[in-house]
Design a protein around this motif. Structure first.
Motif, PDB file in Angstrom:
ATOM      1  N   ILE A   1     -15.220  -6.798   4.295  1.00 39.14           N
ATOM      2  CA  ILE A   1     -15.491  -6.979   5.724  1.00 39.14           C
ATOM      3  C   ILE A   1     -16.915  -7.502   5.916  1.00 39.14           C
ATOM      4  CG2 ILE A   1     -15.656  -5.829   7.965  1.00 39.14           C
ATOM      5  CD1 ILE A   1     -13.651  -3.752   6.893  1.00 39.14           C
ATOM      6  N   ARG A   2     -17.856  -6.923   5.142  1.00 42.51           N
ATOM      7  CA  ARG A   2     -19.257  -7.339   5.247  1.00 42.51           C
ATOM      8  C   ARG A   2     -19.377  -8.845   4.967  1.00 42.51           C
ATOM      9  NH1 ARG A   2     -23.225  -3.651   4.735  1.00 42.51           N
ATOM     10  NH2 ARG A   2     -22.016  -2.342   3.341  1.00 42.51           N
TER      11      ARG A   2
ATOM     12  N   VAL B   1     -14.763  -2.228   2.663  1.00 46.47           N
ATOM     13  CA  VAL B   1     -15.961  -2.466   3.477  1.00 46.47           C
ATOM     14  C   VAL B   1     -16.750  -3.694   2.995  1.00 46.47           C
ATOM     15  CG1 VAL B   1     -18.181  -1.498   4.160  1.00 46.47           C
ATOM     16  CG2 VAL B   1     -16.152  -0.063   4.189  1.00 46.47           C
TER      17      VAL B   1
ATOM     18  N   SER C   1       0.834  -1.198   0.000  1.00 43.69           N
ATOM     19  CA  SER C   1       0.000   0.000   0.000  1.00 43.69           C
ATOM     20  C   SER C   1       0.876   1.258   0.000  1.00 43.69           C
ATOM     21  CB  SER C   1      -0.971  -0.003   1.176  1.00 43.69           C
ATOM     22  OG  SER C   1      -0.285  -0.048   2.386  1.00 43.69           O
TER      23      SER C   1
ATOM     24  N   ARG D   1     -18.816 -15.418   9.262  1.00 46.61           N
ATOM     25  CA  ARG D   1     -18.599 -15.796  10.661  1.00 46.61           C
ATOM     26  C   ARG D   1     -19.917 -15.992  11.396  1.00 46.61           C
ATOM     27  NH1 ARG D   1     -14.173 -15.869  13.854  1.00 46.61           N
ATOM     28  NH2 ARG D   1     -15.143 -14.956  15.672  1.00 46.61           N
TER      29      ARG D   1
ATOM     30  N   ALA E   1      -2.552 -11.111  -2.625  1.00 44.08           N
ATOM     31  CA  ALA E   1      -3.576 -11.869  -1.901  1.00 44.08           C
ATOM     32  C   ALA E   1      -3.329 -11.838  -0.397  1.00 44.08           C
ATOM     33  CB  ALA E   1      -3.601 -13.314  -2.405  1.00 44.08           C
TER      34      ALA E   1
ATOM     35  N   ARG F   1     -17.026 -11.149   5.225  1.00 46.14           N
ATOM     36  CA  ARG F   1     -16.382 -11.946   6.269  1.00 46.14           C
ATOM     37  C   ARG F   1     -17.255 -12.033   7.512  1.00 46.14           C
ATOM     38  NH1 ARG F   1     -13.523 -11.137  10.682  1.00 46.14           N
ATOM     39  NH2 ARG F   1     -13.416  -8.883  10.464  1.00 46.14           N
TER      40      ARG F   1
ATOM     41  N   THR G   1      -1.850  -9.393   1.306  1.00 50.00           N
ATOM     42  CA  THR G   1      -1.945  -8.059   1.898  1.00 50.00           C
ATOM     43  C   THR G   1      -3.368  -7.809   2.387  1.00 50.00           C
ATOM     44  OG1 THR G   1      -0.265  -7.301   0.358  1.00 50.00           O
ATOM     45  CG2 THR G   1      -1.539  -5.605   1.469  1.00 50.00           C
ATOM     46  N   PRO G   2      -3.508  -7.504   3.688  1.00 46.44           N
ATOM     47  CA  PRO G   2      -4.862  -7.313   4.211  1.00 46.44           C
ATOM     48  C   PRO G   2      -5.537  -6.101   3.572  1.00 46.44           C
ATOM     49  CG  PRO G   2      -3.233  -7.320   5.980  1.00 46.44           C
ATOM     50  CD  PRO G   2      -2.480  -7.282   4.703  1.00 46.44           C
ATOM     51  N   ILE G   3      -6.811  -6.222   3.273  1.00 51.66           N
ATOM     52  CA  ILE G   3      -7.501  -5.085   2.677  1.00 51.66           C
ATOM     53  C   ILE G   3      -8.562  -4.556   3.634  1.00 51.66           C
ATOM     54  CG2 ILE G   3      -7.158  -5.349   0.205  1.00 51.66           C
ATOM     55  CD1 ILE G   3      -9.649  -7.145   0.226  1.00 51.66           C
ATOM     56  N   THR G   4      -8.812  -3.256   3.551  1.00 50.96           N
ATOM     57  CA  THR G   4      -9.764  -2.628   4.462  1.00 50.96           C
ATOM     58  C   THR G   4     -11.048  -2.262   3.729  1.00 50.96           C
ATOM     59  OG1 THR G   4      -8.640  -0.549   4.023  1.00 50.96           O
ATOM     60  CG2 THR G   4      -8.020  -1.695   6.015  1.00 50.96           C
TER      61      THR G   4
END
Lengths: 278, 280
Positions: free
Chosen positions: B265-266, B262, B215, B272, B255, B268, B257-260
């Motif tokens: 996240i929704r 939205v 990033s 869960r 792949a 994931r 690299t964590p992504i932020t």
């Protein structure tokens, strides 16, 4: 159902120039089976508040809290002997520097067997068998050989796997991971986070993840607590935090991410507090 | 556009000495890498630990010698293994290191840190040295009054500013930055990245920017070189590489690299929830 509850925690350190408040009235709770991310930059008190809960701070630290309970048991007023039954067994912790967390003079096998014998009460033979099982579970390649290896013979990622194996050896109900992937490469970071999440989902333990990395938060947390200079700024479930951060500091943190850069310049936290950026 | 630095097929071998039970061997840390950087542009070298990116950086910065290949600075070939570089050559290339706590001498005042390169490499008189050092402090965003302070009185971000100021004292054309922001907090990282951009514009500097953080690379680079195990697995312009990574290793890096994002996240969170519902 709350597993760990902390109310109004304050930690002060006596220094030569007077007392320094590292944690200033923090509330924190984590439920069974929940992943809580505690986010903040250096000096936010995120590690210190967890070390206080574990009772791992040096004598110079003055810890006070209105409440600190684990599964209904009062951690503040219990005897050290009672506390040791919980710390290291029901609550375990892993740290940022996996290679430094292990003793360089003993094999990793010896160190994990030590945990199993003293904290899980296994016999020498049973401990050996269980250690092998745990090494397999955390995905250490060639586990029989690695039990006989010293920490310096292993990579950082493998050492962190050993630390995780030790931390889950007693079947804890709460695992505190303090920046578990900060010292690791991104591809290894992904493997370690995947492993932690897999273990969490399988065992249903609570997990507190201390981190400064918003990317790690986005990929793991259920709920997030943002801290700054020892104070809690915001607490929200992970989706609302990224969708609509309420506190200016959280917004500043998110917009300081290089991937969120809109123009030529990155907004900084300082400019946020000066009100330059809306 | 003038090319500031050019490398052709750069190689670096390390000799690992043998012992009673082990034969000596040669490890090739950099396996023939070619690149070039123009004035005012940034080449980012991305890779994980052990990829050889810092080894390459040290070769470019004229600190370590290469074992093969050709390095040219402003068109002049240079090989520090064969001859000592001239002072002029040395002052063209400067380096900033990762750890600002380790790269400044704790017993040296900041002013002396900044004046030392001038003292060693030029005949500029003392009063002028001091004036330039104070001017540079202001340029990197520190008050000139900090001239007489020691490194321990500064935060990590401020120290990195000082390290950058020191690197700029000799008016270099190329700055080699080895993970300059990875030891810094996110908000401080943003400030230092902004500063690097401003300075690049002001002095028309070429940057070789070593990083493991995609990033950051996306924000600062014009061209990107991805290294893995000493090889350049992919190189190209930033737009091209980020839009369409070709090599499997580059894709793996993306792949991981964590992504932020939205939406991610929704997804994931929903996954869960479903998992937990199934468990009950």
């Amino acid at each position: 159902m709350a597993l760990l509850t902390i109310r109004n925690l304050t930690v002060r350190f006596a220094t030569s120039t007077g007392s320094f408040t590292a944690v200033d009235g923090i509330d924190l709770h984590v439920d069974k089976g929940e992943v809580l991310a505690v986010v903040g930059e250096s000096g936010s008190g995120k590690s210190v508040s967890m070390l206080a809960a574990m009772g791992l701070l040096p004598d110079t630290a003055m810890v006070s809290a209105d409440e600190m309970t684990f599964d209904g048991k009062d951690l503040l007023r219990m005897s050290p002997k009672e506390r040791r039954k919980i710390i290291g067994r029901e609550i375990t912790m892993i740290f940022q520097e996996p290679i430094a967390s292990l003793n360089p003079s003993f094999t990793t096998g010896y160190q994990i067997e030590e945990v199993l014998r003293y904290n899980a009460g296994l016999s020498k033979k049973a401990a050996r068998a269980r250690a092998l099982e745990l090494f397999k579970q955390v995905g250490i390649p060639d586990p029989e050989e690695k039990l006989k290896s010293y920490p310096h013979q292993m990579s950082g990622g493998q050492c962190q796997r050993v630390m995780i194996a030790m931390a889950i050896a007693t079947g804890p109900r709460l695992l505190i991971a303090d920046e578990p992937t900060t010292a690791l490469d991104v591809t290894i970071q992904k493997q370690i986070l995947d492993l932690l999440m897999e273990l969490q989902e399988k065992t249903g333990m609570g997990l507190i993840l201390i981190t400064h990395d918003m990317g790690v938060v986005a990929e793991t947390a259920d709920r997030v607590q943002v801290q700054y200079k020892g104070k809690k700024m915001e607490e929200a479930d992970v989706l609302s935090l990224f969708e609509a951060p309420k506190h200016p500091y959280t917004r500043a943190l998110l917009s300081a991410l290089p991937e969120n850069a809109t123009g030529d310049r990155l907004p900084t936290v300082a400019s946020f507090f000066e009100g330059e950026v809306k | 556009m003038s090319v500031v630095v050019e490398g052709k097929n750069i190689i670096r071998d390390y000799h690992v000495p043998g012992s009673l039970t082990r034969a000596a061997k040669v490890v090739r840390a950099v396996k023939g890498i070619s690149f070039s950087v123009e004035r005012g542009k940034t080449l980012a070298i991305v890779g994980e630990s052990g990829s050889g990116k810092s080894t390459l950086a040290r070769i470019i910065a004229l600190i370590d010698q290469s074992s093969g290949g050709e390095l040219k600075i402003e068109g002049k070939p240079i090989d520090i293994a064969k001859e000592k570089p001239t002072r002029e050559m040395r002052s063209k290339v400067q380096m900033v290191f990762q750890n600002p706590y380790g790269s400044l001498n704790p017993r040296q005042k900041i002013g002396d840190v900044l004046m030392e390169p001038l003292e060693l490499n030029t005949d500029i008189p003392a009063a002028e040295r001091r004036r330039r050092a104070e001017e540079m402090l202001v340029k990197v965003g520190l008050p000139a009054e900090h001239f007489n302070r020691y490194p321990h009185m500064f935060s990590g971000g401020q120290r990195q500013r000082i390290a950058i100021a020191r690197a700029l004292m000799l008016k270099p054309t190329l700055l080699v930055l080895d993970e300059p922001v990875s030891a810094l907090d996110l908000s401080v990282q943003a400030q230092v990245l902004n500063l690097l951009r401003d300075l690049q514009e002001e002095f028309n500097l070429a940057y070789v920017f070593i990083s493991h953080d995609l990033s950051v690379v996306r924000y600062i680079a014009d061209d990107v070189l991805v290294m893995n195990k000493g090889e350049a697995v992919e190189q190209g312009s930033r737009e091209e590489l980020f839009a369409n990574p070709k090599h499997p290793y580059t894709r793996e890096l993306f792949a991981a690299t964590p992504i932020t994002d939205v939406e991610a996240i929704r997804e994931r969170v929903a996954r869960r929830k479903a998992l937990r519902a199934a468990a009950i």
